[in-house]
Write an enzyme that holds these catalytic residues in place. Structure first.
Site, PDB file in Angstrom:
ATOM      1  N   ASN A 638     -79.588  10.739 -14.166  1.00  0.00           N
ATOM      2  CA  ASN A 638     -79.171  11.469 -15.364  1.00  0.00           C
ATOM      3  C   ASN A 638     -80.195  11.180 -16.453  1.00  0.00           C
ATOM      4  O   ASN A 638     -80.284  10.065 -16.958  1.00  0.00           O
ATOM      5  CB  ASN A 638     -77.768  11.000 -15.792  1.00  0.00           C
ATOM      6  CG  ASN A 638     -77.233  11.782 -16.981  1.00  0.00           C
ATOM      7  OD1 ASN A 638     -77.984  12.203 -17.856  1.00  0.00           O
ATOM      8  ND2 ASN A 638     -75.929  11.970 -17.000  1.00  0.00           N
ATOM      9  N   GLU A 712     -83.266  -3.439 -17.047  1.00  0.00           N
ATOM     10  CA  GLU A 712     -84.124  -4.533 -17.504  1.00  0.00           C
ATOM     11  C   GLU A 712     -85.491  -4.031 -17.962  1.00  0.00           C
ATOM     12  O   GLU A 712     -85.986  -4.437 -19.013  1.00  0.00           O
ATOM     13  CB  GLU A 712     -84.302  -5.605 -16.410  1.00  0.00           C
ATOM     14  CG  GLU A 712     -83.074  -5.907 -15.560  1.00  0.00           C
ATOM     15  CD  GLU A 712     -81.850  -6.360 -16.329  1.00  0.00           C
ATOM     16  OE1 GLU A 712     -82.006  -7.054 -17.344  1.00  0.00           O
ATOM     17  OE2 GLU A 712     -80.722  -5.999 -15.917  1.00  0.00           O
TER      18      GLU A 712
END
Lengths: 746, 327
Positions: A638, A712
């Protein structure tokens, strides 16, 4: 960009969050928002010494205060059966003994919970908490990292396990950088960064029966929390239910179970009533972990034409006196660049401060500050463009283990980012660009993080109304997990996303790991994919002969019937399928796990961050005026939520680079920055236009979706990009975060 | 926080009497600082007298003076047409403070009476002579990055946090006060005090006194003004150092000047000698630098705030340059 061939797919869409409306209207329920009959409120009292013993506790005034039901301390706390055990194996990163709240009179850190006041209202509890008076026998405490850093030691897990990545590492010649014609040696300091998600840490503990516990708890791991509390209380796991349907940001601090959680459970046990405990903002600084203070030293050597000869990277990270917290600060130094000689040394330092915990990026973000700053410093010594220097040391195999990368599109990231930031405007000579009273500079920093995949289960249920419900015991701390799972399922089932619901944050759902380490889509997404495939297989079976030879992707579920995309005439109604299934919902649960691909390939996500900064010539103020973050994170499920995740990481990196740093007064071993007025997270005005670009190429070795992970790498490399840009703007190299104006005025 | 009695008088006299009757009672207006202090246990007033119903919110010009009621909201003052026209320096200072949400709650009276943001003052487990006289100054030998370089004592090195106050002291404002002994006027420069041996006293207000308004005389400082606030994030942070600079220029010659600093002392720090040095001189960087040197005479730093010895004069120069529009 979305592949042309995938036009009819939902994966890749900028689909709005499935829970967006619930969140913005306030309908989404967070841990502290559940209303239970008889619910009462707790407030914690913290110690005011950093080390020693409680010699007496005066709780009388608190007990007499209006509305107070109990004051719980080590003197009257019900015993927690699991506290007898020596250590808690559910805490793999932290060898030692997690703090056993109200277990004894010992004090291990300042503001350690020493009493819990429970009252009818929150205000009554908080007021009475101020009335609890403790006397101590204080021992000399050790909280000053800089004064003690020579006491750093090799973590126990490395001593026990020779294969642990925390062990000393030498590739080629030890400290080989020293033989290079061009050398640099530099020390870098990362000051502790405190977890301050918008939602305060909170729990409602409810003993529904003497042997049945339900907690509404702000955690990132509902199954891990279930195991931990089951073990603490000597209960079968299924007797403990953990609910975390919505989590208002966590960034890692929900990956550990903290003393306040057990304090609330103890109180609920003692009073036999549901107890709600919400930490104060000040308690967030002392009770729920932080990115640890870390000292690093880098020695780097290169040839005059810019080939790395060696890197030595040492670090000492802070931990508490009672748990060994470790993180992966040095791994990237072993694999990011071709360098024949690499040495790493990882140490930790136990201090009389509470235990740290991962904070987004985690150790890799700390390590990248040193490594990527040093790369910039070396490029400057060599009079090379920092991107060119990195390209000269680019590696197409993992130099740590000589395995091929599963995929690596970092060069593409460099190109995308350099164009968008306008890297060609960067001047080699620092201090050359000015815009009025402001110096202007450009910097870059690279990030990488393992493309991890774990094992997870998912359940898929086709209901009578033709909708599908999916369940897995993962959590969503903000990235949009529920949304992307629906997208994955929509494609897998050939169904519109509106007909699919994904449920998470409940320990009764099929097992999934914590949301952490950028691995949720890789792990749970793969399980959802497999569950949907299994559901289709079952439907195909139930559909009978007409569907027997169809390929799974040819099956579509729409309008209350199963049909073939290639031949709409072949169809069977859902009602008939259910009849074949004895009138039951069609219900499958699968477990998806990685194969042996990790033995053959080295798997990482990559990112590069570019920053344009302005530094005021007179006042030393720094403003980031533009950022571009580019990522090679495999398939982007997405683009909207993934883009938001990258932007959030960049803003977190701005805080790490420029504003966030906890300060302690070591005379008292007590933080002096412990609210959001003293401890500065970036505000909107600090976040410039942040552009995000994805390479968006799938990595089907990591998982069948082709995803690699974003969480991260969104922050790893941001702080050095900004620090390097400040150097480029001013010629000042600041090696201690955060880079506040006072440091630039020095 | 503690339980307290809550009164909401509609008459000024009643408010003053209510305060006088109860030791340690407090007026509350916007509450943007007082509530924090109560939640942290720094203050435990047995009685709060909510003055929001008193008719003290007007901004009006009268007899060559702009009078701003004590209950005028910071946000409203910063946007007021007369303020922007006559005293733009005040508007700039107000907008540099806090956040839009806080400015929409905080009043002018409350702003000038806000307490220091020294971390030791806020933490009841730490020593602080301002909070608990005789307990010692935590910051003196502790973490003093935000602390004073002027006018401190060995009892207290905290700074006054208001931006608005820095502009008001520069603009020769006067505080209108009403109390048990009647009404009085106090030069704004005399409202706040240096810590000396009694740092628990922030101001020269007498017990029971209520600030009703602040008055600013019309002056020539309608154009060449600048409020410079240095901080590590772009908004919502207290000043490391701030400067209020106002110039009256005749061509390039300085006819009159006002200069004050924030974040450097226990009170807003007017720089009278530096102002004098500017008058009659050309508006050049050399002139400004000389004023900054004069301003910094007597400054002394502690372990963590020596940066202010450079940042403060630089900020004075920068603020004057911005005020004069000198490139």
């Amino acid at each position: 960009m979305k592949d042309q061939q995938l036009q009819d797919k939902v994966v890749g869409d900028r689909m709005n969050r499935v829970d967006g409306r619930l969140k913005v209207t306030g309908a989404a329920k967070y841990s502290a928002e559940y209303e239970l009959p008889g619910l009462v409120h707790g407030a914690l009292v913290g110690s005011t010494i950093a080390k020693g013993r409680i010699t007496s506790l005066d709780t009388k005034a608190a007990e007499r205060a209006p509305g107070v039901l109990a004051v719980i301390t080590h003197l009257n706390s019900p015993k927690v059966p699991g506290f007898a055990a020596k250590s808690n194996p559910d805490e793999p990163p932290a060898i030692g003994q997690p703090l056993r709240v109200f277990h004894d009179e010992k004090v291990y850190f300042n503001d350690q919970p020493i009493a819990l006041v429970v009252a009818n209202t929150l205000e009554q509890a908080r007021y009475a908490a101020r009335l609890v008076k403790a006397q101590y026998a204080a021992d000399e405490h050790r909280t000053d990292f800089e004064a003690n850093k020579q006491r750093g030691f090799l973590p126990t897990q490395a001593k026990r396990n020779p294969k642990s990545a925390q062990n000393d590492y030498d590739r080629g010649q030890k400290n080989g950088y020293q033989t290079a014609p061009v050398k640099l040696e530099a020390e870098y300091v990362h000051t502790s960064e405190m977890h301050n998600p918008m939602e305060l840490q909170s729990i409602i503990a409810h003993w529904e029966a003497p042997d049945r516990l339900t907690v509404y708890d702000k955690v990132q791991a509902v199954k891990g929390t279930q195991r931990a509390f089951a073990k603490d209380w000597g209960l079968p796991e299924e007797n403990v239910k953990v609910i975390a349907t919505f989590v208002g940001g966590a960034f890692g601090n929900g990956l550990h179970n903290w003393p306040h959680e057990t304090a609330a459970i103890i109180a609920a046990k003692k009073l036999n009533r549901p107890v709600k405990l919400v930490l104060t903002r000040e308690q967030m600084f002392t009770m729920v972990g932080y990115r640890p203070y870390t000292w690093q030293r880098i020695g780097m050597g290169a040839t005059k034409d810019g080939k790395l000869v060696g890197i030595t990277h040492e670090s000492v990270g802070q931990t508490s006196s009672y748990e060994e917290f470790t993180e992966s600060t040095l791994q990237q130094t072993r694999m990011m660049y071709t360098s024949p000689n690499v040495s790493t040394r990882y140490r930790i330092l136990g201090l009389d401060i509470s235990t740290p915990i991962w904070m987004r990026g985690p150790g890799e973000a700390t390590g990248a500050f040193a490594l990527e700053s040093a790369m910039d410093e070396m490029a400057h010594l060599l009079n090379l463009d920092p991107m060119e220097f990195r390209l000269r040391n680019y590696t197409d195999v993992d130099p740590d283990n000589n395995k091929p990368w599963s995929t690596k599109f970092l060069k593409e990231c460099y190109q995308l980012g350099a164009e968008r930031i306008g890297w060609n405007k960067r001047q080699m000579k620092p201090g050359s660009l000015r815009d009025g009273d402001w110096f202007v500079g450009y910097g870059m920093g690279v990030g990488t993080f393992g493309a991890n995949r774990g094992t997870a289960k998912a359940r898929a249920v086709l209901q009578a109304d033709g909708t599908v419900v999916l369940q897995s015991a993962t959590t969503d701390i903000g990235p949009g997990t529920g949304t992307v799972m629906v997208q994955i399922a929509a494609d897998a089932l050939g169904m519109p996303p509106e007909k699919i619901r994904f449920e998470l944050g409940n320990s009764t759902f099929p097992t999934a790991p914590s949301q952490g380490g950028s691995a949720t889509v890789n792990t749970v997404g793969s399980a959802v994919l497999e569950a949907c495939t299994a559901l289709k297989g079952k439907l195909q079976q139930l559909g009978g002969a007409a569907f027997a030879s169809a390929k799974p992707e040819d099956l579509t579920l729409a309008g209350g019937q199963l049909s073939l995309a290639s031949n709409a005439g072949t169809k069977v109604s859902l009602a008939d399928l259910r009849k074949q299934n004895n009138g039951q919902d069609i219900d499958v649960t699968v477990e998806a796990k990685p194969g042996n691909e990790r033995q053959k390939y080295s798997m990482y996500s990559f990112s590069v961050h570019f920053a344009e900064v302005r530094v005021h010539a007179m006042t030393g103020e720094v403003r980031v005026s533009k950022m571009v973050s580019c990522a090679d994170a495999g398939t982007i499920v997405n683009h909207k939520t993934a883009g938001s995740q990258m932007i959030g990481g960049a803003v977190g990196g701005i805080g790490m680079a420029l504003t966030e740093g906890a300060v302690m007064d070591h005379r008292f071993g007590r933080y002096v920055t412990k609210d959001l007025a003293d401890y500065h997270v970036p505000v909107h005005a600090d976040a410039p236009a942040i552009e995000v670009a994805f390479v968006d190429k799938p990595d089907f070795i990591v998982d069948p979706l082709g995803t690699k992970g974003i969480g991260e790498i969104a922050i790893i490399g941001v702080a050095p990009a900004i620090a390097n840009a400040i150097f480029n703007a001013t010629g000042k190299r600041i090696r201690e975060l955060p880079i506040t104006p006072d440091k630039l005025m020095a | 926080m503690n339980q307290f009695q809550y009164l909401r008088p509609t008459k000024q006299q009643a408010a003053i009497e209510a305060l006088a009757r109860t030791p340690n009672a407090q007026f509350i207006a916007g509450g943007t600082n007082l509530l924090d202090l109560m939640k942290r246990g720094v203050l435990e007033p047995p009685r709060l007298i909510d003055i929001n119903r008193l008719p003290l919110g007007k901004i009006e010009r009268d007899n060559g003076r702009l009078r701003i009621g004590a209950l005028a909201l910071n946000g409203a003052v910063a946007e007021d047409k007369q303020v922007l026209e006559r005293q733009p320096l005040l508007a700039q200072a107000l907008n540099a403070g806090a956040s839009a949400q806080l400015r929409n709650m905080a009043t002018v009276g409350g702003n000038m009476l806000q307490r220091t943001r020294c971390s030791y003052f806020y933490d009841t487990a730490m020593p602080c002579n301002k909070r608990e006289p005789g307990s010692g100054c935590g910051a003196l030998e502790g973490y003093n990055r935000m602390h004073a370089i002027f006018g401190f004592s060995d009892k207290c090195i905290a700074v006054h946090p208001s931006d608005m106050s820095v502009a008001l002291v520069a603009l020769d404002a006067t505080v209108l006060i009403s109390g048990p002994k009647g009404d009085r006027r106090l030069p704004f420069a005399d409202l706040h005090r240096l810590p000396g041996d009694t740092p628990q006293k922030d101001t020269n207000l007498e017990p029971g006194e209520l600030i009703t308004a602040v008055e600013i005389p019309d002056g020539p400082f309608t154009k060449n003004v600048h409020y410079l606030k240095v901080r590590e994030r772009a908004s919502y942070a207290f000043a490391l150092v701030s400067v209020a600079a106002a110039l009256s220029l005749d061509g390039n010659t300085i006819k009159d000047a006002r200069l004050a600093m924030g974040g450097v002392a226990h009170k807003p720090w007017r720089l009278a000698e530096a102002e004098k040095s500017l008058i009659g001189k050309p508006a050049t960087e050399a002139t400004f630098r000389q004023a900054a040197d004069i301003a910094m005479q007597g400054a002394k730093a502690f372990k963590h705030n020596s940066y202010k010895l450079r940042m403060a004069p630089n900020s004075i120069i920068q603020a004057l340059k911005n005020a004069a529009s000198v490139a």
